[in-house]
Design a protein around this motif. Structure first.
Motif, short mmCIF file in Angstrom:
data_model
loop_
_atom_site.label_atom_id
_atom_site.label_comp_id
_atom_site.label_asym_id
_atom_site.label_seq_id
_atom_site.Cartn_x
_atom_site.Cartn_y
_atom_site.Cartn_z
N GLN A 115 11.70 -3.68 21.00
CA GLN A 115 12.83 -5.02 21.49
C GLN A 115 11.77 -5.21 22.37
O GLN A 115 12.80 -6.79 22.73
N THR A 116 11.26 -5.09 23.47
CA THR A 116 10.83 -5.36 24.81
C THR A 116 10.01 -6.77 24.08
O THR A 116 9.59 -7.71 24.17
N ILE A 117 8.54 -5.97 23.15
CA ILE A 117 7.83 -7.05 22.00
C ILE A 117 8.38 -8.06 21.79
O ILE A 117 8.36 -9.18 21.93
N ASN A 118 9.36 -7.97 21.21
CA ASN A 118 10.60 -9.35 20.82
C ASN A 118 10.86 -10.41 22.20
O ASN A 118 10.42 -11.60 20.87
N ALA A 119 11.03 -9.50 23.12
CA ALA A 119 11.63 -10.55 23.92
C ALA A 119 10.26 -11.19 24.12
O ALA A 119 10.73 -11.91 24.71
N ILE A 120 9.09 -10.85 24.57
CA ILE A 120 8.20 -10.90 25.21
C ILE A 120 7.51 -11.87 24.24
O ILE A 120 7.34 -13.56 24.75
N GLU A 121 7.43 -12.01 22.58
CA GLU A 121 7.29 -13.26 22.34
C GLU A 121 7.95 -14.10 21.68
O GLU A 121 7.38 -15.34 22.01
N ASN A 122 8.99 -13.81 22.14
CA ASN A 122 10.67 -14.95 22.17
C ASN A 122 10.59 -15.68 23.83
O ASN A 122 11.73 -16.75 23.97
N GLU A 123 10.05 -15.24 24.13
CA GLU A 123 9.82 -16.39 25.91
C GLU A 123 11.09 -15.79 26.41
O GLU A 123 11.67 -16.32 26.81
N LYS A 124 11.47 -14.72 26.65
CA LYS A 124 12.75 -14.00 27.12
C LYS A 124 13.01 -13.22 28.20
O LYS A 124 13.60 -12.72 28.76
N TYR A 125 11.64 -12.38 27.95
CA TYR A 125 10.97 -11.54 29.04
C TYR A 125 9.63 -12.10 29.46
O TYR A 125 8.96 -12.11 28.76
N ASN A 126 9.23 -11.95 30.95
CA ASN A 126 8.31 -11.96 31.26
C ASN A 126 7.45 -10.50 31.65
O ASN A 126 8.38 -9.89 31.96
N PRO A 127 6.36 -9.46 30.65
CA PRO A 127 6.10 -8.45 31.50
C PRO A 127 5.71 -8.83 32.92
O PRO A 127 5.07 -9.33 33.64
N THR A 128 5.26 -7.57 32.78
CA THR A 128 5.02 -6.76 33.64
C THR A 128 2.69 -7.22 33.92
O THR A 128 3.05 -7.02 32.81
N LEU A 129 3.19 -7.20 35.48
CA LEU A 129 1.74 -7.79 35.64
C LEU A 129 0.45 -6.28 34.28
O LEU A 129 -0.29 -6.62 34.08
N GLU A 130 0.57 -5.35 34.63
CA GLU A 130 0.22 -4.46 33.98
C GLU A 130 0.17 -4.53 32.48
O GLU A 130 -0.55 -4.22 31.57
N LEU A 131 1.97 -4.66 31.32
CA LEU A 131 1.64 -4.77 30.50
C LEU A 131 1.15 -5.68 30.15
O LEU A 131 0.75 -6.24 29.18
#
Length: 64
Positions: A28-44
Motif C-alpha cells: 500500500q505504501t508503494i501504491n500511495a507513492i506511485e499515485n502521488e498520495k504519499y511522499n517517501p522519506t529521503l531514506e526510502l
C-alpha cells in the motif's frame, strides 16, 4: 511530487509487492507513492532509486 516509479518498476519486471518486500514497507505504501498520495522519506527515496537503478533526481520530479 511526480515520479516515474511505476514505469521503471514495470520495465524491470517488479511487482509492487516485490518492491515493498525489498524495502521493508507495505504494498500500500508503494501504491500511495506511485499515485502521488504519499511522499517517501529521503531514506526510502534513496533505496527506491537503488532498486530501480536510477537516481533520486530522475525518479522524482519536483514541480514548482
Amino acid at each position: 511530487m511526480k515520479n516515474n516509479i511505476r514505469e521503471l518498476r514495470k520495465q524491470l519486471g517488479f511487482r509492487q509487492e516485490d518492491l515493498a518486500t525489498a524495502l521493508g514497507v507495505t504494498r500500500q505504501t508503494i501504491n500511495a507513492i506511485e499515485n502521488e498520495k504519499y511522499n517517501p522519506t529521503l531514506e526510502l527515496a534513496m533505496n527506491l532509486s537503488k532498486l530501480l537503478k536510477t537516481t533520486v533526481e530522475k525518479l522524482f520530479i519536483l514541480e514548482s
